[in-house]
Design a protein around this motif. Structure first.
Motif, PDB file in Angstrom:
ATOM      1  N   THR A 467      -9.807  28.246 -34.337  1.00  0.00           N
ATOM      2  CA  THR A 467      -8.502  27.883 -34.901  1.00  0.00           C
ATOM      3  C   THR A 467      -7.651  27.058 -33.934  1.00  0.00           C
ATOM      4  O   THR A 467      -7.795  27.185 -32.716  1.00  0.00           O
ATOM      5  N   ASP A 468      -6.779  26.207 -34.497  1.00  0.00           N
ATOM      6  CA  ASP A 468      -5.954  25.345 -33.649  1.00  0.00           C
ATOM      7  C   ASP A 468      -4.539  25.865 -33.501  1.00  0.00           C
ATOM      8  O   ASP A 468      -3.747  25.323 -32.756  1.00  0.00           O
ATOM      9  N   GLY A 481       5.027  30.189 -32.861  1.00  0.00           N
ATOM     10  CA  GLY A 481       3.784  29.474 -33.073  1.00  0.00           C
ATOM     11  C   GLY A 481       3.512  28.515 -31.914  1.00  0.00           C
ATOM     12  O   GLY A 481       4.449  27.956 -31.334  1.00  0.00           O
ATOM     13  N   VAL A 482       2.249  28.401 -31.615  1.00  0.00           N
ATOM     14  CA  VAL A 482       1.876  27.456 -30.559  1.00  0.00           C
ATOM     15  C   VAL A 482       0.490  26.904 -30.904  1.00  0.00           C
ATOM     16  O   VAL A 482      -0.383  27.634 -31.365  1.00  0.00           O
ATOM     17  N   SER A 483       0.323  25.589 -30.703  1.00  0.00           N
ATOM     18  CA  SER A 483      -0.961  24.984 -31.034  1.00  0.00           C
ATOM     19  C   SER A 483      -1.839  24.895 -29.791  1.00  0.00           C
ATOM     20  O   SER A 483      -1.356  25.025 -28.663  1.00  0.00           O
ATOM     21  N   ARG A 484      -3.093  24.695 -30.039  1.00  0.00           N
ATOM     22  CA  ARG A 484      -4.044  24.540 -28.917  1.00  0.00           C
ATOM     23  C   ARG A 484      -3.610  23.365 -28.041  1.00  0.00           C
ATOM     24  O   ARG A 484      -3.643  23.436 -26.804  1.00  0.00           O
ATOM     25  N   ALA A 485      -3.153  22.282 -28.674  1.00  0.00           N
ATOM     26  CA  ALA A 485      -2.725  21.080 -27.937  1.00  0.00           C
ATOM     27  C   ALA A 485      -1.522  21.393 -27.057  1.00  0.00           C
ATOM     28  O   ALA A 485      -1.433  20.947 -25.901  1.00  0.00           O
ATOM     29  N   ALA A 503       6.750  30.040 -24.220  1.00  0.00           N
ATOM     30  CA  ALA A 503       6.126  28.765 -24.607  1.00  0.00           C
ATOM     31  C   ALA A 503       6.083  28.587 -26.120  1.00  0.00           C
ATOM     32  O   ALA A 503       6.152  27.467 -26.627  1.00  0.00           O
ATOM     33  N   ALA A 504       5.993  29.711 -26.843  1.00  0.00           N
ATOM     34  CA  ALA A 504       5.853  29.612 -28.316  1.00  0.00           C
ATOM     35  C   ALA A 504       7.170  29.191 -28.952  1.00  0.00           C
ATOM     36  O   ALA A 504       8.241  29.592 -28.498  1.00  0.00           O
TER      37      ALA A 504
END
Lengths: 568, 376
Positions: A467-468, A481-485, A503-504
Motif C-alpha cells: 500500500t502507498d 495520513g501519510v504516503s510512502r512518498a 509527520a502525519a
C-alpha cells in the motif's frame, strides 16, 4: 422587543396546499362514487341482479360511448391511472391535464356504473393527482415542487377511495415515488388525512369491509394460509400473463377497433353477468357476501376465475377503470374457496371465512400489484383488525415470491413498458443491491502505523507491504495520513528520527463507517486520496480505508451491472 | 436550501383556493344528500319487499334483504333480518357469519345472542349455545326485556335437559323461580322441567302456586300428584290425581294406576306405623290374597322351566300360609313378617309371566319398594 415578521415560504405553501388538495380530492372522490352509483341505478336498476336484456345491452352500449370518448376526447383517461401519475412525476414535471381529470371521472364512472369489471380506486388516484397538478400550477409552484404534487394528490385520491390513509400513503411511497423522501412525506400524509376526513364527513367512517370476528382456530391454519399464498401467486401469474399477452395485441389492432373494443368487452361481461352477476362492477357488495359465507367454495372458486377473465376483458380493451377492486374481489373469492376446501379436510381447524376472504384480498394484491407492504397494511386498515396480520404476512409473502418468480416484471412496470414509457420500476429499485463502504473498503492491515514510531521505522514497515497510504492515530480520535512518498521525502530531509505523529497530516472529519453506502463514501472522499473507515462505537478503532478507486471498482464489477433492470 | 418567501400574489391565490372549498363543499353536500336519501329509500323498499317475501319464500327474502343491505350496510337490524331470513331458508351457516359480524359490533345485544345461541344449539354445540344464551339473558333488549330474558333461560334449560345435563338445567330453572309472573301455564312448565331435572321438591311449590291461581288446572294437579306419589305422600297424590281426572286431564294408565294405588296403599300397608297386631295381620293376609290371585294368573310355560319352578315354589308357600289359622299367625309375628315378604316376592314376578298389574298389585309393589322388602 422587535419580532421578525413571519414569512410564508414555498415549503409552507406546499404543506398548506397539500391539505387543500386533500379536501378537494375528498370532495371529488365522494362525487365520483356518487356518480358511479347514480349511473348504475339509471342503467341497471336498483336490484343487485340486473334483469335481462338490460344486463347484456347496457355494458355494451356504454362501452361504445366510452370507446368514442377515450379515443376522440380523453385519450389520457385510458387504463388505470397509476402509471399516468408516475409519468407525471418522472416525465412531465408533475403535469396532469385537467381534461384528463374530467375524462377519467366521466369515463370511469360510466364504465364501472354500467357493469365493466373494474374498480374506482385507481381512477380516484389519478383524479386526485390531476386535481393536485391543477392546483399546483394555479399556485405557480417551482418545478421541483410541482413534480411532487401529483403523488401528493394521488395519495389523497386513493385514501378517499379506500377510506384508508395509511394504505394510500404506503402505496404512493411504495409504488409511485419509490422512496421515503422526507420533503414529500409530510405533504403526502397531510393530503391523505385531509381527504379521508373530508370523504368521511360526507359518506361516513365505516371501514370498507365489515368483517366477522377473527381468531386463529389452530396453528395449523397457517399452513392453509401459506397454501392460499401459493394458489394466489399462481392466479396472479395467470392474470399478469393474460394482460401481458392480450393488451399489446389488442392495442396493435387497427385504430377503428379501439372504438368498439370496450363495447365488445361490455357485451362479454353482460353475457357472463346473466349467470354470474357478481362479476359486474367493482363488486364490493359481493365481497361482503363472500365474507359472510353466502357462497359455496365451488362458486367462490368459479367467481375468482370468471372475475379474472372479465377484468382482463375490460382492462385490455382500454376501458378506463382500476384494478384494485377486481384484485380484491378475486382475492376474497379465492380466500373463501380455500376456507371451504379446508372445512372439508379439517373442519375443526378452520377459522371463519371472513378471515380467509380478507387474507385472500391481501394475497392477490401482493401477487398482482406487487406492493407487499401496502398489501399487508391495507388489510389491517380496511378491516380494522390487527390480529389478522400474521396470516396476511404469510400468505402475502408467499404470493409475492411466487408471482415474482414466474413473472419478473410487475404489473405497473409491464403497462408502462407496453405504453413505451420507461418509468422507473419500484420493484426493481427495491431489488437493486445497495453496496456499502464495507464492500469497497480495503484492509487496513499493514497500513496502520503508530504515532510514537519514527519515520525510519515507518519506512521499514512500509517496505513489507504494497500500500502507498498509511494511517496514524493522533489525539482525540483524529486520524492522520501519510504516503510512502512523504515518508521517503522526510527521511531524505534528515527527519528519519522524528515521530510519525508529527509527520502525519490530520485527516479532517467526517470519516466513514462500514454500513454507509458507497454513494456516501464518494461524497466524503471528494478530492482526498483516501478516508479511514472507523468503528461506530470507537472511532479510534480502524476498520479499513477507502480510496476513490475502491468505489469505482465496485461500480465496474459485473454484479452491479446485473442490477440494471430486466426485460418483460 | 432556504426557500424564497411567497409574495402577496401567492397568498391571494392560496386564499382563493381555500375560499373555493366552500362552494365545492356545498355542491358535494347537495349531491351527497340526494345520494343518501336515495339509498335510504332503496334500502327501505327492499327491506319491505323482504318482509313481504319472508312468509312465502325465505329464499326470495334473502335476496331482497341482501339488496337492502347493499344500500344500507350499517343497519344492524337489516342484517339481523337477513340472518333470520337465511335461517328460515335453511342456511344457518350463512346466517351465522352475519350474526357474528353484528355480534362484533354489539356483543351485548340480547336478540342477537339468542339467535347465535339457537344456531349453536342446532349445531349441537352446547357449550357455545350456553355462552350465547347467558349473553342473551344478561344482554340488552329493546322491548319486553324481562320476558325475553326469561324465555331465553327457559330455552337454555330445555336444551340442557335435552342434552342430558339435568344439574345445569336445574340451576337455570331455580334462577327462574323467583322471577315467574302469575302465569299458570308458565309456572307449570317450569315445574314440569324441574321434575324432569330431578328437583321434584322444588317443583311442588310451583304446582301449588298454579293451583292457587287456577284451581282447575288439571296438568298442575296431575304433575303434582305424580310427584306426591313418588314422595310417598299417597293421600295427597290420590287427591291431586283425582282432581286432575275430574278437571279433564287425560290420565295415562300409569297415572290411573297411581291414582287407585295411592288410595289402596294406606289400606294395604301391613308395615304402616301405629297399626295394632291384629290390623297388621289382617293386612298381611289381604296382601297374600291379592298375591295368590296374581299367582293364579301366571302362565310360566314349560313345567321344568326356572320360571315355572319359581311360580310353583311361591304357590306352595302361599298355600302353606293359607292353611295356617289366624290364631296361629297372631301368636307368631315372625310368620307375619314372612308372609309379607312372600307377598312382596309374588308381586315382584314380571308382567311377562303373570300378565299386567292391577291397581292392588301396584299398591303392593309400591309398599314393598317403600319398605325395601326383599323380592327374591
Amino acid at each position: 422587543m422587535n419580532r421578525r415578521p413571519y414569512r410564508l415560504t414555498e415549503e409552507h405553501i406546499f404543506l398548506v396546499l397539500a391539505v387543500v388538495i386533500g379536501i378537494y380530492s375528498g370532495l371529488a372522490v365522494a362525487c365520483f362514487r356518487i356518480s358511479i352509483e347514480w349511473l348504475r341505478l339509471r342503467a341497471l336498476g336498483s336490484s343487485l341482479v340486473p334483469a335481462f336484456p338490460r344486463i347484456v345491452i347496457v355494458p355494451a352500449v356504454a362501452g361504445l360511448v366510452i370507446g368514442g370518448l377515450v379515443v376522440r376526447v380523453f385519450p389520457g383517461a385510458r387504463g388505470s391511472g397509476v402509471n399516468q401519475t408516475k409519468a407525471a412525476l418522472y416525465i412531465y414535471d408533475g403535469y396532469v391535464s385537467f381534461r384528463t381529470v374530467v375524462g377519467k371521472f366521466l369515463t370511469s364512472a360510466l364504465a364501472i356504473g354500467s357493469g365493466q369489471s373494474l374498480g374506482p380506486e385507481d381512477p380516484s388516484l389519478q383524479i386526485g393527482a390531476g386535481l393536485a397538478s391543477a392546483l399546483g400550477r394555479r399556485m405557480r409552484l417551482s418545478r421541483a415542487r410541482l413534480r411532487y404534487i401529483a403523488p401528493v394528490g394521488a395519495a389523497a385520491g386513493l385514501a378517499a377511495a379506500f377510506n384508508a390513509p395509511i394504505t394510500a400513503v404506503l402505496f404512493v411511497i411504495e409504488e409511485v415515488i419509490g422512496r421515503w423522501t422526507a420533503g414529500v412525506l409530510g405533504a403526502v400524509v397531510l393530503a391523505a388525512v385531509s381527504s379521508v376526513v373530508t370523504e368521511q364527513w360526507f359518506l361516513g367512517d365505516q371501514p370498507l369491509f365489515r368483517v366477522p370476528p377473527y381468531h386463529l382456530e389452530h396453528a395449523s391454519e397457517l399452513l392453509a394460509y401459506a397454501a392460499m399464498g401459493l394458489i394466489g401467486g399462481g392466479v396472479s401469474i395467470l392474470f399478469l400473463k393474460l394482460i401481458a399477452t392480450l393488451r399489446p395485441r389488442l392495442r396493435g389492432l387497427a385504430p377503428w377497433t379501439w372504438y368498439v373494443q370496450p363495447a365488445i368487452a361490455g357485451l362479454v361481461i353482460g353475457v357472463i353477468g346473466l349467470r354470474f352477476p357478481q362479476v359486474m362492477g367493482a363488486g364490493y357488495d359481493y365481497i361482503d357476501q363472500a365474507m359472510h359465507d353466502q357462497f359455496g367454495w365451488r362458486l367462490l372458486a368459479a367467481l375468482c376465475l370468471i372475475k379474472l377473465l372479465s377484468t382482463t376483458a375490460s382492462f385490455v380493451t382500454g376501458t378506463p377503470g382500476g384494478l384494485f377492486a377486481p384484485t380484491l374481489f378475486m382475492g376474497a373469492m379465492l380466500g373463501g374457496a380455500v376456507c371451504g376446501l379446508e372445512r372439508l379436510i379439517a373442519p375443526q381447524a378452520t377459522g371463519p371465512i371472513g378471515a380467509y376472504a380478507l387474507v385472500g384480498m391481501g394475497t392477490m394484491f401482493a401477487g398482482i400489484l406487487r406492493a407487499p407492504m401496502t398489501s399487508v397494511f391495507m388489510i389491517v386498515e380496511a378491516s380494522g383488525n390487527y390480529t389478522i396480520i400474521l396470516p396476511v404476512m404469510i400468505s402475502n409473502t408467499v404470493a409475492y415470491l411466487v408471482s415474482r418468480q414466474f413473472q419478473p416484471v410487475a404489473m405497473f412496470d409491464l403497462l408502462s413498458r407496453q405504453d413505451g414509457t420507461d418509468l422507473p420500476s419500484m420493484e426493481e429499485e427495491r431489488e437493486v443491491t445497495l453496496h456499502s463502504v464495507e464492500d469497497a473498503m480495503r484492509s487496513a492491515e499493514g497500513a496502520l502505523l503508530r504515532a510514537e514510531e519514527s519515520v525510519d521505522t515507518g519506512i521499514a514497515r512500509a517496505a513489507q507491504v504494497s500500500t502507498d497510504y498509511f494511517l496514524v492515530p493522533l489525539e482525540d480520535g483524529v486520524w492522520g495520513g501519510v504516503s510512502r512518498a512523504d515518508l521517503t521525502r522526510l527521511q531524505k530531509d534528515g527527519q528519519g528520527a522524528s515521530a510519525l505523529g508529527s509527520a502525519a497530516v490530520p485527516i479532517a472529519r467526517p470519516y466513514l463507517y462500514q454500513d454507509q453506502s458507497i454513494g456516501v463514501a464518494l461524497s466524503v472522499l471528494r478530492d482526498r486520496p483516501f478516508v479511514p473507515v472507523v468503528h461506530r462505537a470507537n472511532p479510534r478503532r480502524l476498520m479499513g480505508m477507502v480510496a476513490a478507486d475502491d468505489v469505482l471498482r465496485i461500480y465496474r464489477s459485473p454484479s452491479t451491472d446485473s442490477n440494471a433492470g430486466s426485460g418483460i | 436550501m432556504s426557500l424564497p418567501p411567497f409574495t402577496g400574489d401567492a397568498r391571494f391565490r392560496l386564499a382563493v383556493l381555500i375560499v373555493g372549498i366552500i362552494p365545492a363543499f356545498a355542491l358535494t353536500l347537495m349531491l351527497v344528500g340526494r345520494y343518501k336519501a336515495q339509498r335510504i329509500q332503496f334500502a327501505r323498499e327492499w327491506t319491505e319487499r323482504g318482509e313481504r317475501d319472508l312468509a312465502r319464500s325465505p329464499r326470495l327474502a334473502v335476496a331482497d334483504f341482501e339488496t337492502a343491505l347493499a344500500y344500507g350496510p350499517d343497519d344492524a337490524s337489516r342484517r339481523l333480518r337477513l340472518a333470520e331470513a337465511l335461517i328460515a331458508a335453511g342456511s344457518p351457516h350463512e346466517a351465522r357469519a352475519h350474526l357474528l359480524t353484528l355480534w362484533a359490533q354489539e356483543p351485548g345485544d340480547g336478540p342477537l345472542n339468542l339467535d347465535l345461541a339457537r344456531l349453536a344449539a342446532a349445531e349441537g354445540d352446547v357449550a357455545e349455545a350456553t355462552r350465547y344464551y347467558h349473553a342473551a339473558i344478561d344482554g340488552a333488549w329493546e322491548t319486553r326485556g324481562t320476558s325475553a330474558r326469561r324465555a331465553a333461560r327457559l330455552e337454555l334449560a330445555r336444551l340442557l335437559l335435552q342434552k342430558n345435563q339435568p344439574v345445569r338445567a336445574q340451576a337455570e330453572l331455580i334462577a327462574l323461580i323467583d322471577d315467574l309472573p302469575p302465569d299458570p301455564g308458565l309456572i307449570t312448565e317450569v315445574g314440569r322441567m324441574l321434575v324432569e331435572a330431578g328437583a321434584e321438591s322444588r317443583a311442588i311449590p310451583l304446582f301449588e302456586r298454579t293451583l292457587a291461581l287456577a284451581p282447575k288446572n288439571a296438568l298442575a294437579a296431575q304433575l303434582e300428584g305424580e310427584v306426591q306419589y313418588r314422595a310417598r305422600r299417597y293421600q295427597a297424590a290420590h287427591r291431586l290425581l283425582t282432581q286432575a281426572a275430574r278437571n279433564g286431564a287425560a290420565l295415562s294408565d300409569d297415572d290411573e294406576r297411581m291414582r287407585v294405588a295411592s288410595a289402596r296403599i294406606p289400606e294395604l300397608d301391613p308395615l304402616a306405623e301405629r297399626l295394632t297386631a291384629r290390623e297388621r295381620m289382617n293386612r298381611a293376609l289381604d296382601g297374600l290374597a291379592i298375591g295368590r290371585l296374581r299367582l293364579a294368573r301366571c302362565r310360566p310355560g314349560a313345567a321344568d322351566s326356572p320360571e315355572s319352578l319359581q311360580v310353583a315354589a311361591l304357590a306352595q308357600q302361599a298355600d302353606a300360609f293359607g292353611k295356617l289359622s289366624r290364631r296361629a299367625l297372631a301368636r307368631d309375628p315372625d310368620q307375619i313378617t314372612a308372609l309379607i315378604g312372600l307377598t312382596a316376592q309374588i308381586e315382584a314376578l314380571p308382567d311377562s309371566l303373570c300378565g299386567p298389574d292391577g291397581a292392588d298389585d301396584h299398591a303392593l309393589q309400591q309398599i314393598a319398594a317403600d319398605h325395601q322388602l326383599p323380592t327374591r
